[in-house]
Design an enzyme around this catalytic site. Structure first.
Site, PDB file in Angstrom:
ATOM      1  CG  HIS A 189      -6.168  15.599   1.367  1.00  0.00           C
ATOM      2  ND1 HIS A 189      -6.779  14.921   0.349  1.00  0.00           N
ATOM      3  CD2 HIS A 189      -5.952  14.677   2.340  1.00  0.00           C
ATOM      4  CE1 HIS A 189      -6.926  13.644   0.692  1.00  0.00           C
ATOM      5  NE2 HIS A 189      -6.417  13.469   1.892  1.00  0.00           N
ATOM      6  CG  ASP A 231      -3.036  10.700   5.398  1.00  0.00           C
ATOM      7  OD1 ASP A 231      -2.026  10.183   5.883  1.00  0.00           O
ATOM      8  OD2 ASP A 231      -3.803  10.112   4.612  1.00  0.00           O
ATOM      9  NE  ARG A 245      -0.701   3.915  11.792  1.00  0.00           N
ATOM     10  CZ  ARG A 245      -1.369   4.274  10.711  1.00  0.00           C
ATOM     11  NH1 ARG A 245      -2.582   3.795  10.469  1.00  0.00           N
ATOM     12  NH2 ARG A 245      -0.863   5.126   9.860  1.00  0.00           N
ATOM     13  NE  ARG A 258      -8.429  13.161   7.621  1.00  0.00           N
ATOM     14  CZ  ARG A 258      -7.987  12.532   6.554  1.00  0.00           C
ATOM     15  NH1 ARG A 258      -8.653  12.637   5.423  1.00  0.00           N
ATOM     16  NH2 ARG A 258      -6.890  11.803   6.586  1.00  0.00           N
ATOM     17  CD  GLU A 260      -3.186   0.843   1.985  1.00  0.00           C
ATOM     18  OE1 GLU A 260      -3.459  -0.326   2.303  1.00  0.00           O
ATOM     19  OE2 GLU A 260      -3.928   1.814   2.241  1.00  0.00           O
ATOM     20  NE  ARG A 261      -2.382   5.154  -0.141  1.00  0.00           N
ATOM     21  CZ  ARG A 261      -3.378   5.416  -0.971  1.00  0.00           C
ATOM     22  NH1 ARG A 261      -3.196   5.480  -2.275  1.00  0.00           N
ATOM     23  NH2 ARG A 261      -4.593   5.618  -0.510  1.00  0.00           N
ATOM     24  CD  GLU A 267      -0.866   8.072   0.897  1.00  0.00           C
ATOM     25  OE1 GLU A 267      -0.298   7.722   1.947  1.00  0.00           O
ATOM     26  OE2 GLU A 267      -2.105   8.081   0.764  1.00  0.00           O
ATOM     27  CE  LYS A 286      -1.120   8.334   9.013  1.00  0.00           C
ATOM     28  NZ  LYS A 286      -1.878   8.323   7.758  1.00  0.00           N
ATOM     29  CD1 TRP A 336     -11.586  10.673   3.000  1.00  0.00           C
ATOM     30  CD2 TRP A 336     -13.149   9.332   2.125  1.00  0.00           C
ATOM     31  NE1 TRP A 336     -11.616   9.517   3.759  1.00  0.00           N
ATOM     32  CE2 TRP A 336     -12.565   8.670   3.236  1.00  0.00           C
ATOM     33  CE3 TRP A 336     -14.151   8.683   1.416  1.00  0.00           C
ATOM     34  CZ2 TRP A 336     -12.959   7.400   3.645  1.00  0.00           C
ATOM     35  CZ3 TRP A 336     -14.538   7.411   1.825  1.00  0.00           C
ATOM     36  CH2 TRP A 336     -13.945   6.769   2.932  1.00  0.00           C
ATOM     37  CG  ASN A 362      -5.426  -0.268   5.808  1.00  0.00           C
ATOM     38  OD1 ASN A 362      -5.862   0.242   6.846  1.00  0.00           O
ATOM     39  ND2 ASN A 362      -5.210   0.436   4.716  1.00  0.00           N
ATOM     40  CD  GLU A 398      -7.762   5.874   6.040  1.00  0.00           C
ATOM     41  OE1 GLU A 398      -6.896   4.989   5.923  1.00  0.00           O
ATOM     42  OE2 GLU A 398      -7.661   6.989   5.507  1.00  0.00           O
TER      43      GLU A 398
HETATM   44  C1  GCV Z   1      -2.463   2.286   5.350  1.00  0.00           C
HETATM   45  C2  GCV Z   1      -3.763   7.276   4.344  1.00  0.00           C
HETATM   46  C3  GCV Z   1      -3.351   6.399   3.206  1.00  0.00           C
HETATM   47  C4  GCV Z   1      -3.788   4.961   3.457  1.00  0.00           C
HETATM   48  C5  GCV Z   1      -3.160   4.513   4.781  1.00  0.00           C
HETATM   49  C6  GCV Z   1      -3.667   5.447   5.877  1.00  0.00           C
HETATM   50  C7  GCV Z   1      -3.080   5.097   7.225  1.00  0.00           C
HETATM   51  O1  GCV Z   1      -5.132   7.413   4.401  1.00  0.00           O
HETATM   52  O2  GCV Z   1      -3.922   6.880   2.021  1.00  0.00           O
HETATM   53  O3  GCV Z   1      -3.321   4.170   2.388  1.00  0.00           O
HETATM   54  O4  GCV Z   1      -3.514   3.189   5.066  1.00  0.00           O
HETATM   55  O5  GCV Z   1      -3.285   6.753   5.560  1.00  0.00           O
HETATM   56  O6  GCV Z   1      -2.099   5.709   7.577  1.00  0.00           O
HETATM   57  O7  GCV Z   1      -3.598   4.227   7.895  1.00  0.00           O
END
Ligand code: GCV
Length: 712
Positions: free
Chosen positions: A531, A375, A335, A346, A178-179, A403, A370, A553, A221, A302
């Protein structure tokens, strides 16, 4: 004829034309231009001890010395009278305590090291209290050799400022990442546990060389399958490869695993059977991987399952897992990346959900935050959670994989971006309460501390896709070991180790790297825009995006451009997200004239006619930033064009081609964004600038379907 061949061969061996694929990373032990001065420091070198860690250290030193000097070296396991270099611990060698001060040894703890030749003239010692400290010391010494630092009168005492220094892989069990922009996952689950790719060892070497001591193998995820026996056997095999390099493995725990793979009806963290299930799962994991690090969890975010599905809190969920791991000294990283539908902004949500839980997490839990409140945008103000949870250890999550910052094609050196966050003052305990001091535990006296980087590694031959993306992996390691290092120092080290010590290359390229963050921000999201990229894959500009069901989003949610101005009002008259910061920051960020312009649209809806510090209006400044950045990007391409003679052709040409893509994409960003924002400002793009070569409609209809790294 023989003479001609000799001449030709010697030309080949010194010519930069030789191809290199970047696989060696910064562990590139090519012969130094003049290795002779090193000889006196390397006579009959000895590395004492007989553990697998020491074996790895010996092997690395052999490789490095032989490569850098062009002579073959055999590393002894005990010193002889000629020995001028000795590494070990007081336990592995009686000589060590005579070469270093007991005071220094007491100061370096379990992972630190000393490199000195000031006590015993003529002998260089690398000393530590543990074998892993010796390995770290040897890697540091190799760095000194590679970067041609003076070796006389060395006295380095180094100990990591942060305990958990991790890479978080967002790697799926089907090997998608992912990413990820550097190919398939390096974990070949299908071949494991029987096939141990050499890459696993080289990955561990690279990490140990910069002090990284943990890897979360799987995506947040999460897939519960990784907790089943066959996968745990594979995890065990990887842990076995990493162990000699001091790297622990961690896994992501899917909160609903007791239901999905355990056959239970519930995953409620307060349910006895669920608790027992996790305890047994922990016991099983530790029976296979005795030094397993623990779990990283994304819950109720998510679409991921979590304790809130059972009306429990994040603390209930984290503490339940921590209780299962605690007997084995494992930890939970929980997290804070959450954003439910409820809040008015948000930006505010993680703070709203987590601060009421401050002090309610078990001592074996770290909350992983984060760097920014949204994000991983090109530039964000720091997350207000830092400084707002004095009774909970917070760890940092940076994103190495790009990303939102150019994905696989843009040269971005992230150290300046990381530094900006680490140096930010939260004022939580008065002035000087920096984020660095918050996450290293020193501000609130936490024994646990951590910094993680979302990995940018894949199975591309050069590991990270873009040759310069390796520098971000390097920076994460170096900063998590010592967060006081400057970006310039990190860039300098990395360039010398990875390419050449020649200042004709290092000086201009360092400049490019150090400016790359500001440059990227200015051609993508200047003045605090955020974003505004495409939905889903996040590749390319889409400031007009407004088609997704959830308002937050959509890009229009973030920039709020209208006929009066642009930006998100987060002051008292708007969402008041500013109230989550200390009063000192509220006063600064909340005042249109005092707010740093880098963050302007994060906090203010700014009238198009507003006079900026430059004297330009807001609209003119927006145009200026976009154009100045694309001009600078042209200058970067040109500067790189001069550097071909200093490095190998393969990496040189790859970077050159990627820089051209970056320039093209920077212009795309500039044109698409300015044409779109112009529909609100109703002002011309000043005539001094080259005008966009397509109308807005052209940019709006561009579609990209197969962008790498998309989430499933
Ligand atoms: C792993 C963002 C990214 C998702 C990522 C999420 C996260 O939304 O687009 O791909 O999912 O962050 O950090 O959980």
């Amino acid at each position: 004829m023989k003479a001609i061949i000799t001449i030709l061969l010697s030309f080949v061996s010194i010519s930069p034309i030789q191809a290199e694929n970047g696989y060696e990373l910064w562990l590139r032990y090519h012969r130094l231009a003049d290795p002779r001065p090193l000889a006196q420091f390397l006579t009959a070198p000895a590395v004492c001890g007989n553990s697998p860690v020491i074996a790895a250290a010996r092997e690395e030193l052999t490789k490095a010395l032989s490569g850098l000097t062009g002579h073959s070296y055999t590393i002894l396991s005990t010193p002889n009278p000629r020995t001028s270099f000795i590494a070990g611990t007081p336990a592995s060698s009686r000589v060590i305590p005579t070469l270093v001060s007991s005071h220094d040894l007491a100061a370096i703890g379990e992972e630190g090291f000393i490199i000195t030749n000031t006590i015993s003239n003529g002998r260089t010692a690398i000393a530590a209290n543990t074998d892993i400290g010796v390995l770290y010391g040897i890697f540091h010494f190799i760095r000194l050799l590679q970067t041609q630092q003076p070796l006389q009168r060395l006295h380095i005492v180094s100990t990591p400022k942060i305990k958990l220094r991790l890479l978080d892989h967002w790697d799926n069990l089907d090997r998608t990442v992912e990413r990820g922009y550097a190919g398939a996952s390096i974990w070949n689950w299908h071949h494991l546990p029987d096939v141990l790719d050499q890459r696993y060892t080289d990955y561990a070497r690279a990490n140990a060389s910069i002090g990284i001591n943990g890897a979360v193998l799987t995506n947040v995820n999460a897939d519960a399958q990784v907790l089943t026996r066959p996968y745990l056997e594979k995890v065990k095999a990887l842990a076995g490869v990493f162990r000699p390099y001091g790297i622990k493995v961690y896994l992501t725990a899917r909160f609903s695993a007791p239901v999905e793979i355990g056959g239970l009806r519930t995953a409620d963290p307060l349910n006895d059977t669920v608790q027992l299930w996790w305890k047994e799962k922990a016991r099983e994991i530790y029976s296979l991987v005795p030094d397993f690090g623990g779990f990283l969890v994304k819950a109720n975010s998510e679409g991921q399952p979590g304790p809130q599905d059972y009306s429990r809190t994040h603390a209930d969920g984290a503490n339940m897992l921590a209780a299962a791991l605690a007997p084995f000294r494992g930890i939970v990283m929980w997290r804070a990346f959450v954003y439910s539908q409820q809040s008015s902004d948000r930006f505010k949500q993680a703070y709203e959900e987590f601060t009421p839980l401050d002090g309610r997490f078990s001592p074996h839990v770290l909350v992983q935050v984060k760097n920014g409140p949204i994000d991983f945008q090109p530039r964000e103000p720091f997350s207000p959670l830092f400084g707002a949870m004095p009774h909970t250890p917070l760890m940092m999550e940076f994103q190495l994989t790009q990303e939102y910052t150019g994905q696989g094609t843009h040269l971005l050196f992230e150290a300046p971006m990381f530094r900006e966050v680490l140096d930010a003052d939260t004022y939580s305990k008065g002035s000087g309460s920096t984020i660095a001091r918050t996450i290293d535990g020193s501000l609130d006296q936490f024994p646990l501390s951590g910094m993680a980087g979302v990995s940018n590694i894949g199975s591309d031959i050069n590991w990270c896709g873009h040759p310069f993306a390796q520098a971000n992996w390097y920076a994460l390691g170096r900063l998590s070991w010592d967060h006081s290092l400057s970006s310039a120092q990190i860039a300098d080290e990395w360039l010398r180790q990875t390419f050449t010590n020649d200042p004709a290359f290092v000086v201009p390229v360092k400049k490019i790297m150090l400016r790359s963050h500001d440059l990227l921000v200015n051609y993508m999201t200047p003045l605090g825009l955020a974003h505004i990229m495409y939905n889903g894959h996040h590749y390319g500009p889409m400031p007009w995006g407004n088609s997704l069901g959830r308002p937050d989003w959509n890009p229009v949610y973030y920039h709020r451009a209208d006929s009066t101005g642009i930006g998100f009002n987060r002051t008292e008259t708007g969402s008041n997200a500013l109230s989550q910061y200390a009063p000192e920051l509220q006063a600064q960020f909340g005042n249109l004239d005092r707010c740093p312009e880098e963050y302007l649209f994060w906090f203010h809806h700014v009238p198009w006619q507003h006079r900026m510090r430059s004297g330009r209006t807001c609209w003119e400044e927006l145009c200026y930033r976009y154009y100045a950045a694309t001009d600078s990007m042209k200058a970067v391409v040109q500067a790189w064009g001069e550097l071909g003679k200093y490095i190998d052709t393969e990496r040189y040409h790859l970077v050159q081609q990627l820089l051209n893509v970056q320039l093209k994409e920077a212009i795309w960003w500039r044109n698409a964004c300015l044409l779109y924002f112009q529909t609100f400002s109703r002002k011309p793009i000043p005539g001094v600038y080259e005008q966009p070569d397509h109308p807005l409609e052209y940019y709006r209809q561009l579609r990209f379907v197969f962008v790498p790294g998309q989430s499933k």
